[in-house]
Motif scaffolding. Structure first.
Motif: not given
Length: 411
Positions: A46-50
């Motif tokens: 979920l964090k890596f989507r950025s």
């Protein structure tokens, strides 16, 4: 000066130009990046989507979500609904690997999916990381406890004002769609039923036929059969226990028949339970590994586990385990069985019960940070979204534009 330099060094959530996306793949090819990300926990993804538009599109794609789910299917959690001492409701989770490997397991708080936590939400079903919940005034929620996303389903609008309802929740693999089946019975001493099915893809309810008379035939012209409790999802089908009752509703009995609904072809079927032993009474259905099974109590002294080796074949039922209750300890049907043959056979406040089928022995891991349980469900970490695919893809396309506009305003 130091703060200005830090701001200059700070990377934007998304590349400022399309060429930067390609720079991310200069060291590792996209195929290898995908294989690595498929093994990363959901909360990190979920964090890596950025990181970039490429990573956002990849992690949000349906193919990636399905492949990630297949690799993380062993990462089970226990979802627990409890009521605190101040009469507020709450959800907690604990990790299966801790229950199976540690002497003490901590239950962690989860954010309640609605603002008003003075109202109870019942757990109706779990499938691929999504939980079906029923709110205090009858509305339905789909919730992913890992991503914290939830969706209120449209009202099914049964034809009657006063009714009883039972639901089932599962996955239609043929259409790659999550479905909810609602069965509505008119209240009182009248006969009447209505069945509706909700599709997450279309975000709508449609009417379907109820079981035909052949399936509901009880071989007793004076009694009527009805489905009971929430549907249990296994092998692409929702399964319900059944009861029969007399014409005046004053004599209700459990029935030996399981009625199931195939989510792919939307057809009703029946599954015969194993033959009763003397003193055995039904408890519920479940899964042990990949096997469909039923659990039975024997005179309040033993728990019998019957497994169907060939699904749908009555003759394939075998009694796989007979578990003698520990002194002064009641057992619930096994919530889960590990690959090593150990079962979670009771989840209690403070103390749980694990049963080792190989050694016929019990152990009692402690669960801390948890009050009295109201409901329990098993779920896996997943990226599965409780919204329709069209809504998710639209949001994914719009997100980079919104963040890019925000970056320009901050310059």
């Amino acid at each position: 000066m130091a703060s200005k330099a830090a701001n200059r060094r700070k990377r934007a959530p998304f590349p400022s130009n399309p060429m930067e996306d390609s720079n991310l793949t200069e060291i590792l090819p996209p195929e290898l990046i995908t294989e690595i990300l498929l093994r990363v926990p959901v909360k990190s993804l979920l964090k890596f989507r950025s990181v970039s538009k490429f990573w956002l599109a990849l992690i949000s794609s349906r193919e990636f979500i399905k492949n990630h789910l297949s690799l993380s299917a062993s990462n089970h959690h226990v979802l627990i609904s409890i009521q605190n001492r101040d009469c507020k409701w709450n959800f907690k989770e604990c990790l299966f690997r801790s229950l199976f490997n540690d002497s003490v397991t901590e239950a962690f708080d989860l954010k309640y999916p609605i603002e008003d936590n003075s109202k109870l939400i019942d757990i109706l079903g779990s499938c691929n990381g999504l939980i079906l919940l029923m709110g205090y005034i009858g509305y339905l929620l789909l919730w992913n406890p890992t991503t914290r996303m939830h969706k209120k389903l449209p009202n099914p609008r049964p034809r009657w004002k006063n009714y009883y309802d039972d639901y089932g929740f599962g996955y239609d693999e043929l259409r790659d769609d999550y479905k909810v089946v609602g069965i509505f019975y008119i209240s009182g001493r009248s006969h009447g039923s209505e069945v509706k099915i909700y599709s997450l893809k279309s975000d709508s309810w449609t009417n379907i036929d109820y079981c035909d008379e052949e399936i509901l035939n009880t071989d007793d012209s004076g009694r009527t059969m009805r489905l009971r409790d929430s549907g249990f999802f296994a092998n692409g089908k929702l399964h319900w226990d059944t009861i029969t009752f007399s014409p005046n509703f004053d004599d209700v009995r459990k029935c030996r028949r399981i009625i199931c609904f195939d989510l792919a072809n939307e057809k009703w079927e029946k599954v015969e339970k194993p033959s009763y032993g003397v003193g055995e009474t039904d408890m519920c259905m479940g899964m042990l590994g990949s096997d469909f099974c039923v659990f039975r109590d024997y005179n309040k002294t033993q728990l019998g586990v019957w497994v169907m080796n060939g699904y749908g074949v009555k003759e394939s039922w075998i009694k796989k385990f007979t578990i003698t209750y520990p002194i002064k300890k009641d057992l619930c049907p096994p919530l889960f069985m590990s690959n090593k043959g150990e079962m979670l056979v009771a989840l209690r406040t403070i103390t749980s019960i694990m049963y080792d089928s190989k050694d016929d022995a019990f152990r009692y891991p402690h669960v801390i940070n948890c009050n009295d349980f109201h409901g329990v469900a098993i779920y896996v970490e997943s990226l599965v979204c409780p919204f329709s695919t069209e809504v998710t893809e639209k949001a994914t396309k719009q997100r980079p534009k919104k963040l890019r506009s925000k970056q320009l305003r901050n310059k």
